[in-house]
Design a protein around this motif. Sequence first.
Motif: not given
Length: 74
Positions: A10-16
């Motif tokens: 979830s954090a990686a998707i949000a950062a992307a």
Amino acid sequence: MSGPSSSGKSAAIAAAIILGATGLVFYFMPAMMMALSEVSPWLSYALAIAFVLAFFAVFWLRSKRQSRDSDETK
């Protein structure tokens, strides 16, 4: 059930998403600054400063929220 792997994903998707949106804004920034510089050069400077500060503010606010959420789960 949110385990560490789903939280990291979830954090990686949000950062992307944040980086992609910011990259798109910065791609069009020269055109926006040129249009604003016809009104006032100081407005174009203010636009550039606001976008750079907003980029860092989004990640700062996200980290504050994540630390608050992790404190609540303890």
